[in-house]
Design an enzyme around this catalytic site. Sequence first.
Site, PDB file in Angstrom:
ATOM      1  CB  SER A 142      -0.869  -0.016   1.261  1.00 37.86           C
ATOM      2  OG  SER A 142      -1.404   1.258   1.512  1.00 37.86           O
ATOM      3  CG  ASP A 171     -10.430  -6.643  -3.026  1.00 36.16           C
ATOM      4  OD1 ASP A 171     -11.522  -6.050  -2.935  1.00 36.16           O
ATOM      5  OD2 ASP A 171      -9.343  -6.033  -3.009  1.00 36.16           O
ATOM      6  CE  LYS A 196      -7.780  -3.072  -3.547  1.00 36.67           C
ATOM      7  NZ  LYS A 196      -8.273  -2.107  -2.565  1.00 36.67           N
ATOM      8  CE1 TYR A 219      -6.294   4.707  -1.587  1.00 34.20           C
ATOM      9  CE2 TYR A 219      -4.712   4.160   0.113  1.00 34.20           C
ATOM     10  CZ  TYR A 219      -5.957   4.008  -0.468  1.00 34.20           C
ATOM     11  OH  TYR A 219      -6.865   3.147   0.072  1.00 34.20           O
ATOM     12  CG  HIS A 229     -11.477   0.152  -0.084  1.00 33.39           C
ATOM     13  ND1 HIS A 229     -10.565   0.734  -0.928  1.00 33.39           N
ATOM     14  CD2 HIS A 229     -10.921   0.238   1.147  1.00 33.39           C
ATOM     15  CE1 HIS A 229      -9.516   1.161  -0.234  1.00 33.39           C
ATOM     16  NE2 HIS A 229      -9.701   0.858   1.035  1.00 33.39           N
ATOM     17  CB  THR A 256      -6.771   2.324  -4.708  1.00 34.73           C
ATOM     18  OG1 THR A 256      -5.990   1.140  -4.523  1.00 34.73           O
ATOM     19  CG2 THR A 256      -8.074   2.186  -3.935  1.00 34.73           C
TER      20      THR A 256
END
Length: 389
Positions: free
Chosen positions: A128, A315, A260, A152, A284, A178
């Site tokens: 991340s 996911d 994502k 991010y 998420h 993301t």
Amino acid sequence: MAQHWADFQYEIYLNGTTGAVPRLPTDPSRLEELAEHRLGPGPVGYVAGSAGDGSTARANQAALDRHRIVPRMLRDVHARDLTTELLGRTLPAPLALAPVGVLSIMHPDAESAAARAAAARGVPYILSSASSTPLEQVAEAMGDAERWFQLYWGKDREVTRSFLGRAQASGYSVLVVTLDTPLLAWRPRDLDQAYLPFLHGVGTANYVTDPAFRAGLAKPVHEDPNAAVMHFLGLFGDAGHTWPDLAFLREHWDGPIVLKGVLHPDDARLAADAGVDGVVVSNHGGRQVAGSIAAADALPGVADAVGDRLTVLFDSGVRTGADVFKALALGARAVLLGRPYVYGFGLDGEAGVDHVIRCVLAEFDLTLALSGHARPDTVTRADLAETAP
Ligand SMILES: Cc1cc2nc3c(=O)[nH]c(=O)nc-3n(C[C@H](O)[C@H](O)[C@H](O)COP(=O)(O)O)c2cc1C
Ligand SMILES: CCCCC(=O)C(=O)O
């Protein structure tokens, strides 16, 4: 005899003959209960919590549960191969560890240890942007094992450019961008405890070590750490981005790009038109939009829209090997495992992550075999029946 992931069950039973039982439960609900019981209320609330009334997180589970596997018999599943080709690489199984920030709130060994556990099993680790350890240090802990970087995509282009350069120089091969977190969502469990990891100085390691980020601060980080955290909160997301802005990332990243947080088939088509390589169908883990569609309910529509143009990953709600099977049947090429590995990590560090990976893959291997498949890529929607909610 060929080695199979399923062999983990006999390892557990055989260890039991000498009195050794697994240090952690094999059942994901019991693992979560244990984590809730043993770990600090702020940190475990942050991990387990979700957006608003929690209905999206519940819907993720319910949607997977509604789909039931219809096993087939007498199909020679004696020798199985879980190897999965994806985005130009060969994975040992259709699994990667989802990007989860701020891991040091769960265990002091933080991301380097979780990444080592993934590396030891050949499972890609997705680091991340909001990790508690700088990306270079995590890369060093992993040797040459497969690692991806989750971005991010914030307000400062120089910081983004710098992150991409650093990630590439440190051997991260796939960029996971993301899209569903331009703003931090309304999360009652965290609000009620007034707990946000970043305000405890966790999750900003990549930022405070970044020259482009530091250039935006009035004072050096050590002189005013709170100002650095506030600066991070102000720029980690950018709610102003639109589809054409993706060209900037394409220009600065040589390698596969995966978006994502895609749930709508039209967004999946826009992703394909933008020239990216894949999408992760994800909400998420229900942490962003309460009342949103369950990720498993969005998956078939996205797979139908772009499955021939993009690699579709999944996911949000994967807890067991059976869930992995169902996600593949609904159109995913592979899945990302989130909260379960984080609970394993909180309870037993690197060994806990290893335990969870092995539990999920052992059960997946057995589910595959007992449903009549010797390989993940032969699983289709015909392997499922949908039951009434
Ligand atoms: C504590 C926590 C932190 C997370 N941090 C990130 C992050 O930094 N970047 C990201 O893209 N997703 C993040 N996620 C979302 C996960 O990547 C994944 O989408 C989600 O956990 C899937 O839901 P599940 O764990 O319920 O299966 C985080 C999830 C949790 C639980
Ligand atoms: C600002 C959010 C960063 C971590 C995250 O993605 C999550 O907690 O879900």
